[in-house]
Design a protein around this motif. Structure first.
Motif, short mmCIF file in Angstrom:
data_model
loop_
_atom_site.label_atom_id
_atom_site.label_comp_id
_atom_site.label_asym_id
_atom_site.label_seq_id
_atom_site.Cartn_x
_atom_site.Cartn_y
_atom_site.Cartn_z
N LYS A 17 -17.67 -39.32 71.21
CA LYS A 17 -17.55 -40.27 70.11
C LYS A 17 -18.92 -40.85 69.75
O LYS A 17 -19.71 -41.21 70.61
CB LYS A 17 -16.61 -41.42 70.52
N VAL A 18 -19.20 -40.88 68.47
CA VAL A 18 -20.47 -41.41 68.00
C VAL A 18 -20.50 -42.92 68.21
O VAL A 18 -19.53 -43.62 67.93
CB VAL A 18 -20.67 -41.07 66.50
N ASN A 19 -21.61 -43.42 68.72
CA ASN A 19 -21.76 -44.85 68.94
C ASN A 19 -21.89 -45.55 67.59
O ASN A 19 -22.79 -45.25 66.81
CB ASN A 19 -23.00 -45.11 69.80
N THR A 20 -20.96 -46.45 67.32
CA THR A 20 -20.97 -47.13 66.03
C THR A 20 -21.34 -48.60 66.17
O THR A 20 -21.08 -49.40 65.30
CB THR A 20 -19.57 -47.03 65.36
N ASP A 21 -21.95 -48.99 67.29
CA ASP A 21 -22.36 -50.37 67.49
C ASP A 21 -23.37 -50.77 66.42
O ASP A 21 -24.31 -50.03 66.13
CB ASP A 21 -22.97 -50.55 68.88
N VAL A 22 -23.14 -51.95 65.82
CA VAL A 22 -24.03 -52.44 64.76
C VAL A 22 -25.47 -52.49 65.22
O VAL A 22 -26.40 -52.29 64.44
CB VAL A 22 -23.56 -53.85 64.32
N GLU B 87 -27.92 -47.26 68.71
CA GLU B 87 -27.43 -46.34 69.73
C GLU B 87 -27.82 -46.76 71.15
O GLU B 87 -27.25 -46.26 72.13
CB GLU B 87 -27.95 -44.93 69.45
N GLY C 95 -24.18 -57.40 60.70
CA GLY C 95 -24.83 -56.39 59.87
C GLY C 95 -25.46 -57.03 58.64
O GLY C 95 -24.74 -57.49 57.74
N GLN D 207 -19.11 -55.78 59.67
CA GLN D 207 -20.08 -55.34 60.67
C GLN D 207 -20.50 -56.55 61.50
O GLN D 207 -21.47 -57.23 61.19
CB GLN D 207 -21.28 -54.66 60.02
N GLU E 230 -23.28 -56.82 55.47
CA GLU E 230 -22.32 -55.71 55.42
C GLU E 230 -20.97 -56.23 55.90
O GLU E 230 -20.88 -56.84 56.96
CB GLU E 230 -22.78 -54.57 56.34
#
Length: 407
Positions: free
Chosen positions: A29-34, A37, A181, A200, A197
């Motif tokens: 899973k791609v890291n989507t933390d604001v 990475e 964000g 976010q 954003e």
């Protein structure tokens, strides 16, 4: 090789390639933390630190912001859900099918309505609320004052009419969340303007605000589960005492003028790199307001001055909710103020066994704030919020109150 054999070979090779792709391991899973990475997110801590995590989610730090919902909002939406202003406007807390709202009415005519989007505050003292509009966050005019069990005019807001247009900057999120964000920052005349954003936001103060980015730490220990020494992670106990103090002072030393965003702070950084010096504060600690100046009050205390290693963690376990556990805090005082020692309380009218169970109410009493006041419905004068002072000293008037309780 004939042309037919060539095509058959290509077909077989293509089939093998296609099937191999079907059975390949699914990508992680791609890291989507604001924050980027290098951050793993607090949920990844559960697998190795479940007991600490489960305790921490009950703390005020963790719950200092949350998505607004009937669960996170302490105030009612039926019964005592109306606040009346002196100009005749009423603001009603309404639970509609589409969400929770603060709606302003003059007589029966709707003037303005906005959704509860974010809850700010853990709900022990008070909560304020934000709504989102046009890439900005705004504070709603009514907060909830928990000790009074009442909706109240938000601190600093006009008492005569509901104000819906107070924009909230990222500095507020710096101590009430772990990331927000930011879409754009620019100057509008002499004023700094920010846009955000939507959705976010890392709610609350999470593990990585105090322990630093954890993606490398998580990756290493998943590959080396036998390694018990924490790698690629800031170990707070290994920091110098002032560095540990600075971690807490980032949010518990009042509203300074920032040089850098609070979100850029990493454990071990110097607080002086993030705020300009404050030359306006009172010269006497007793004149500091109890609200938000915990660091200044604590470091002016005789207990701190006479100690080489005292810091916030000497009294507070940040992983546990210890609110109102006065006996627990008093036991920590006993580390230096033992009943048989010369540093024990000099009050003779109560026994040592009684005194050692509650040092706090005498030496760190709850006092009214001069900075945060809330006007509840029907009041003409605002009620101050109250905070436990962190100036550890003798308060004669509070001692009298304690003795009166025992009598």
């Amino acid at each position: 090789m004939s042309r037919r054999q060539f095509y058959v070979t290509v077909l077989i090779t293509s089939c093998i390639f296609i099937f191999s792709q079907c059975f390949r391991k699914a990508p992680e899973k791609v890291n989507t933390d604001v924050r980027g990475e290098q951050f793993a997110g607090a949920a990844t801590c559960i697998s190795c630190h479940k007991q600490i995590y489960d305790a921490y989610v009950a703390t005020g730090h963790y719950n200092t912001s949350a998505p607004a919902s009937e669960k996170s909002i302490k105030g009612p939406f039926t019964g005592d859900n109306i606040f009346s202003y002196s100009n005749g406007t009423r603001v009603v807390m309404e639970a509609r099918d589409s969400g929770l709202f603060q709606a302003a009415y003059t007589d029966s005519t709707l003037q303005e309505v906005h959704r509860f989007d974010i809850t700010m505050g853990s709900g022990r003292k008070a909560q304020s609320f934000l709504y989102w509009q046009a890439d900005r966050y705004f504070q709603l005019p009514l907060s909830y004052f928990v000790p009074a069990h009442s909706w109240a005019n938000s601190p600093g807001f006009p008492p005569s009419y509901p104000k819906f247009d107070r924009m909230i900057p990222s500095t507020c999120f710096g101590c009430h969340s772990s990331a927000v964000g930011i879409k754009e920052v620019h100057m509008e005349g002499r004023r700094l303007s920010e846009s955000f954003e939507k959705n976010q936001l890392v709610y609350g103060i999470d593990c990585e605000r105090c322990h630093g980015p954890a993606a490398d730490h998580v990756a290493f220990h998943r590959e080396h589960p036998q390694e018990k020494t924490a790698m690629h992670m800031t170990r707070v106990k290994m920091l110098k005492n002032q560095q540990r103090l600075d971690m807490c002072a980032l949010c518990h030393s009042g509203l300074g003028t920032p040089q850098k965003p609070a979100f850029d702070y990493k454990p071990g950084d110097a607080l002086s790199d993030y705020f300009f010096p404050d030359f306006t504060r009172p010269t006497r600690a007793a004149d500091l307001d109890v609200h938000g100046k915990q660091y200044q009050l604590f470091t002016a205390s005789r207990c701190f001055v006479k100690s080489d290693e005292m810091n916030c963690s000497s009294c507070h376990n940040p992983h546990n909710n210890e609110r109102d556990q006065l006996a627990t805090f008093s036991r920590r005082c006993m580390a230096c103020h033992q009943p048989a020692g010369p540093a024990f309380c000099k009050l003779k009218s109560l026994s040592a066994s009684v005194l050692e169970k509650n040092c706090i109410d005498c030496h760190m009493p709850v006092l009214p704030s001069g900075s945060i006041t809330l006007l509840t419905d029907g009041q003409t004068r605002a009620t101050p919020d109250s905070m436990r002072t962190h100036l550890i000293t003798v308060y004669p008037e509070e001692v009298k109150k304690i003795l009166a309780r025992f009598k």
